[in-house]
Design a protein around this motif. Structure first.
Motif, PDB file in Angstrom:
ATOM      1  N   ASN A 103       0.875  -1.166   0.000  1.00  8.00           N
ATOM      2  CA  ASN A 103       0.000   0.000   0.000  1.00  8.00           C
ATOM      3  C   ASN A 103       0.916   1.220   0.000  1.00  8.00           C
ATOM      4  OD1 ASN A 103      -2.115   1.818   0.271  1.00  8.00           O
ATOM      5  ND2 ASN A 103      -2.431   1.413   2.443  1.00  8.00           N
ATOM      6  N   GLY A 150      -2.038   3.907  -2.597  1.00  5.53           N
ATOM      7  CA  GLY A 150      -2.776   2.670  -2.800  1.00  5.53           C
ATOM      8  C   GLY A 150      -1.965   1.461  -3.217  1.00  5.53           C
ATOM      9  N   HIS A 286      -6.664   7.362  -5.236  1.00  7.20           N
ATOM     10  CA  HIS A 286      -6.227   6.249  -4.394  1.00  7.20           C
ATOM     11  C   HIS A 286      -6.548   4.929  -5.081  1.00  7.20           C
ATOM     12  CE1 HIS A 286      -5.513   3.868  -0.774  1.00  7.20           C
ATOM     13  NE2 HIS A 286      -6.730   3.370  -0.857  1.00  7.20           N
ATOM     14  N   ALA A 288      -7.627   1.684  -4.704  1.00  5.31           N
ATOM     15  CA  ALA A 288      -8.357   1.093  -3.582  1.00  5.31           C
ATOM     16  C   ALA A 288      -8.476  -0.422  -3.631  1.00  5.31           C
ATOM     17  CB  ALA A 288      -9.754   1.705  -3.505  1.00  5.31           C
TER      18      ALA A 288
END
Length: 330
Positions: A103, A150, A286, A288
């Motif tokens: 991430n 992300g 982002h 996700a």
């Protein structure tokens, strides 16, 4: 541990063609003017549109010159660099002997390049699993922009990388993003427009007829007074694709100074809300969700990453602004 890799370096050259060069071929003249570069390389730059005479792009190497013209060359050249392992913390979501899912936070560059010679995800990977230096690009399969947060998948072996890249190219791998864009959108949709290099901005991309095909699907998560929270899915993976496509339909990402310009302040916005918009210094994007078939077990894997704190705070601010104006957009 270290990894040798080829990177792109920007070259800027300027000169004035002497009047004695009248009626000579452009590639020959440039070889005399810039002897540190081969004639074949200079010809390659001419054909690629990197050379300008008196501000006009020239793409014909055999074009004759008149003399006194100003030459400007803006080109990219490959240089060999040695990437070193650096102890940089990674937020690891999943790891086995074949793949690694991380991430990525905002501000962390994925791969060394101009202006970012180290301190990248690649440097961190070389330290985390030194054996990854035998895999091209330290196993990096796809990239995220420096300020995009992300999920990313990394291959720890050449075999895993081969299969993951194939899934990316054949669109088996699924990548979904969340974004906050300017303007209140009324419905989801799709942008199917080719993307290529911007004709004048070196670091930017643009929708261009001569570009590569690119498709972005989007649907609305939540509507606000002057903004929309979107879920987006890529069919292709062009550089800056979501940012370019959203700007193209006049719903640029909040904080995206390259494609959206300065923040646009809504009418009757409070001081605190304007401060929140001005204070968000990156594109509100982002990664996700990420799904792919494990390259060895073939299990279908899906990973999710929650929105980072700054994105959550931004959504809270636009939600509060909407409520303060008595609007219910559900």
């Amino acid at each position: 541990m270290s990894e040798s890799a080829s990177q792109s370096q920007h070259i800027t050259l300027t000169g004035i063609i002497d009047q004695t060069q009248f009626d000579r071929r452009l590639d020959q003249v440039l070889a005399d003017l810039f002897p540190e570069y081969s004639r074949s390389k200079l010809k390659e730059w001419i054909l690629a549109g990197f050379v300008q005479l008196d501000g006009e792009v020239v793409t014909v190497a055999r074009q004759k010159v008149l003399g006194h013209e100003q030459v400007d060359i803006n080109a990219e050249v490959a240089v060999q660099v040695q990437n070193v392992a650096q102890d940089i913390e990674l937020d690891i979501i999943f790891e086995d002997e074949h793949v690694l899912v991380i991430n990525k936070p905002a501000g962390l560059v994925v791969h060394p390049g101009a202006g970012n010679s180290d301190g990248t995800v690649l440097n961190a990977l070389l330290a985390h699993c030194p054996e990854i230096e035998t895999v091209a690009r330290a196993g990096i399969v796809h990239r995220l922009d420096k300020d995009t947060t992300g999920l990313m998948v990394v291959a720890k072996t050449l075999l895993a990388q081969t299969y993951l890249v194939e899934q990316l190219q054949t669109r088996v791998m699924s990548r979904e993003y969340e974004a906050l864009v300017t303007g209140t959108m009324v419905a989801g949709g799709m942008v199917d427009e080719p993307i290529g290099r911007h004709p004048s901005k070196r670091t930017a991309m643009a929708v261009r007829e001569t570009g590569k095909e690119a498709t972005t699907h989007y649907r609305i998560i939540e509507k606000f007074r002057n903004h929309t929270h979107l879920r987006l899915k890529l069919e292709s993976g062009r550089t800056h694709q979501i940012r370019v496509h959203m700007a193209h339909i006049r719903h640029s990402l909040v904080g995206d100074q390259l494609y959206g310009g300065r923040p646009r302040m809504p009418k009757a916005a409070s001081e605190s809300f304007m401060a929140a918009l001005r204070g968000f210094k990156r594109q509100a994007l982002h990664a996700a969700q990420l799904s792919f078939s494990h390259p060895i077990t073939e299990d279908w894997l899906t990973f999710k990453a929650p929105l980072p704190d700054d994105f959550v705070a931004l959504l809270d601010a636009v939600r509060e602004d909407t409520a303060e104006h008595g609007l219910d957009l559900d």
